[in-house]
Design an enzyme around this catalytic site. Structure first.
Site, PDB file in Angstrom:
ATOM      1  N   GLY A  76       0.807  -1.217   0.000  1.00 42.40           N
ATOM      2  CA  GLY A  76       0.000   0.000   0.000  1.00 42.40           C
ATOM      3  C   GLY A  76       0.841   1.268   0.000  1.00 42.40           C
ATOM      4  N   THR A  77       1.933   1.242   0.738  1.00 39.76           N
ATOM      5  CA  THR A  77       2.784   2.437   0.828  1.00 39.76           C
ATOM      6  C   THR A  77       3.338   2.800  -0.548  1.00 39.76           C
ATOM      7  OG1 THR A  77       3.367   1.880   3.087  1.00 39.76           O
ATOM      8  CG2 THR A  77       4.847   3.400   1.938  1.00 39.76           C
ATOM      9  N   HIS A 190      -1.771  -7.662   2.583  1.00 38.03           N
ATOM     10  CA  HIS A 190      -1.743  -8.192   3.954  1.00 38.03           C
ATOM     11  C   HIS A 190      -2.905  -7.744   4.830  1.00 38.03           C
ATOM     12  CE1 HIS A 190       0.119  -4.816   6.454  1.00 38.03           C
ATOM     13  NE2 HIS A 190       0.322  -4.362   5.242  1.00 38.03           N
ATOM     14  N   CYS A 313       3.121   2.711  13.735  1.00 37.52           N
ATOM     15  CA  CYS A 313       4.209   3.188  12.878  1.00 37.52           C
ATOM     16  C   CYS A 313       5.473   2.455  13.264  1.00 37.52           C
ATOM     17  CB  CYS A 313       4.354   4.694  12.936  1.00 37.52           C
ATOM     18  SG  CYS A 313       4.845   5.284  14.541  1.00 37.52           S
TER      19      CYS A 313
HETATM   20  N1  PLP Z   1      -2.886   2.892   3.603  1.00 38.60           N
HETATM   21  C1  PLP Z   1      -3.626   2.511   4.645  1.00 38.60           C
HETATM   22  C2  PLP Z   1      -4.980   3.113   4.831  1.00 38.60           C
HETATM   23  C3  PLP Z   1      -3.147   1.574   5.559  1.00 38.60           C
HETATM   24  O1  PLP Z   1      -3.886   1.226   6.612  1.00 38.60           O
HETATM   25  C4  PLP Z   1      -1.866   1.022   5.338  1.00 38.60           C
HETATM   26  C5  PLP Z   1      -1.294   0.027   6.278  1.00 38.60           C
HETATM   27  O2  PLP Z   1      -1.099   0.302   7.439  1.00 38.60           O
HETATM   28  C6  PLP Z   1      -1.125   1.450   4.224  1.00 38.60           C
HETATM   29  C7  PLP Z   1      -1.678   2.381   3.374  1.00 38.60           C
HETATM   30  C8  PLP Z   1       0.229   0.908   3.932  1.00 38.60           C
HETATM   31  O3  PLP Z   1       0.151  -0.350   3.346  1.00 38.60           O
HETATM   32  P1  PLP Z   1       1.398  -1.346   3.393  1.00 38.60           P
HETATM   33  O4  PLP Z   1       1.513  -1.803   4.816  1.00 38.60           O
HETATM   34  O5  PLP Z   1       1.030  -2.455   2.461  1.00 38.60           O
HETATM   35  O6  PLP Z   1       2.593  -0.586   2.922  1.00 38.60           O
END
Ligand code: PLP
Length: 371
Positions: A76-77, A190, A313
């Site tokens: 997601g990041t 995940h 975090c």
């Molecule tokens: N965006 C949201 C809303 C999330 O809750 C998270 C995860 O904590 C992320 C992005 C980041 O995703 P990832 O952990 O796959 O990098």
């Protein structure tokens, strides 16, 4: 096995949720005997390429896009970074976005739009947006508010590229329909019972995005790097299992969450954040009067109950929640907020035992403050 320890109750599924057996089983061959690099030309490589293609087709059908519109990422990041940094112009986002969006917007001198006390984005403020990318998350990771993306799309009226972070939404909501008007959509495996470290960005056809990772030209030049074959296969299998179970899981998890909120509220002076907004079925952000979240989480952890304060975090450090701040919650009260998040494996007996542990810990902390 290292990392194994006894858990009484895991209530941090919004941070990550256990792998679904369907995902794990689908991944095993790609972690063992079938190890090819899908970019190659020989038989072993072609088998891996076929697995990626099949996963791409399956996942695309589940999230409502064409296979060629899916760009696989490391999670997601990365998907969020790619969406914000890949579109030219001044980026705009809501004040309750995940830091993966907010940090990119602020690094590029973008604009942040406020939200109501229930965490709903100020649609009127979007009326003045022109050009660039506008990022509004479908569902929030700290309080669970669900935004009306059709209303957001109406407000920006094609004057900007709409991105949505659907990472928390995907396990629970029909992203295919709710995010249909977003040009860019971030998802992560995940949170759905897939492996950590893999995700995707939907890039609708006709949207041009500057790639962040250049190299071998994978993903049609949009994201270079050898594919995470097992991860991609696992993500597609996890999302398939998620979507197949969603209609029965949503009401049952919502009922479990409501029973947790009801039981914990018995201690008195408990406020459910974003109580009157549409919310995800699995997240309850509770502000528990007279209790420091940090101290409560330590007691809960000792008793085997895993929860978190707002978002997690990397440092594990407690910073006041930017989400609650944007909703107008004073800092002193946001320090009392704990996020309980349920998941597909949650059970009513887990919720009952967690509620009694939580109530006991709250009473203990209040007594310590009073004495
Ligand atoms: N965006 C949201 C809303 C999330 O809750 C998270 C995860 O904590 C992320 C992005 C980041 O995703 P990832 O952990 O796959 O990098």
């Amino acid at each position: 096995m290292s990392g194994d320890h006894h858990l009484t109750v895991y209530l941090d599924h919004a941070a990550t949720t256990p792998m679904r057996p369907e995902a794990y089983e689908a991944m095993v061959p790609w972690l063992t005997t079938s190890f090819g690099n899908p970019s190659g030309g020989h038989g072993v490589a072609r088998a891996a390429a076929r697995a990626v293609d099949e996963a791409r087709e399956l996942l695309a059908s589940l999230v409502g896009c064409a296979p060629g519109e899916l760009v696989f990422t490391s999670g997601g990041t990365e998907s969020d970074n790619m969406a914000i940094n890949g579109v030219s112009g001044v980026p705009v986002c809501s004040a309750i976005e995940h830091h993966a969006v907010l940090s990119c917007v602020s690094a590029r001198g973008g604009r942040v739009i406020g939200v109501s006390s229930d965490g709903l984005v100020d649609l009127a403020a979007l009326g003045s947006v022109s050009g660039g990318v506008v990022s509004v998350m479908l569902a929030n990771n700290e309080v669970g508010t669900i935004q009306d993306l059709d209303a957001v799309a109406d407000a920006i009226d094609g004057r900007a590229v709409l991105h949505t972070d659907a990472v928390q939404a995907l396990p629970w909501l029909d992203v295919a329909s709710l995010a249909a008007r977003a040009s860019l959509v971030s998802i992560s495996a995940h949170k759905c019972g897939g492996p950590q470290g893999v995700g995707a960005l939907i890039v609708r056809s006709g949207v041009s995005l500057t790639p962040m990772l250049r190299g071998g030209g994978q993903e049609r030049e949009r994201r270079s790097g050898t594919h995470n074959v097992a991860g991609i296969v696992g993500m597609a299998a996890a999302v398939q299992a998620c979507v197949a179970s969603r209609s029965s899981l949503v009401p049952s998890v919502a009922a479990l969450t409501a029973s947790l909120v009801g039981a914990v509220s018995g201690v008195g002076d408990v406020v459910l954040s974003a109580a009157s907004a549409p919310r995800l079925p699995n997240i309850a952000n509770l502000r528990i009067g007279g209790v420091e979240a940090e101290a409560l989480l330590v007691l809960l952890d000792e008793a085997g109950v895993c929860a978190s304060a707002g978002s997690s975090c990397a440092s594990g450090a407690m910073e006041p929640s930017h989400v609650l701040a944007a909703m107008g919650v004073p800092r002193a009260l946001s320090r009392t907020a704990v996020r309980f998040s349920l998941g597909y494996p949650s059970t009513s007996s887990e919720v009952a035992s967690a509620a009694s542990v939580i109530s006991g810990a709250v009473a203990r902390l209040r007594m310590a403050v009073a004495s």
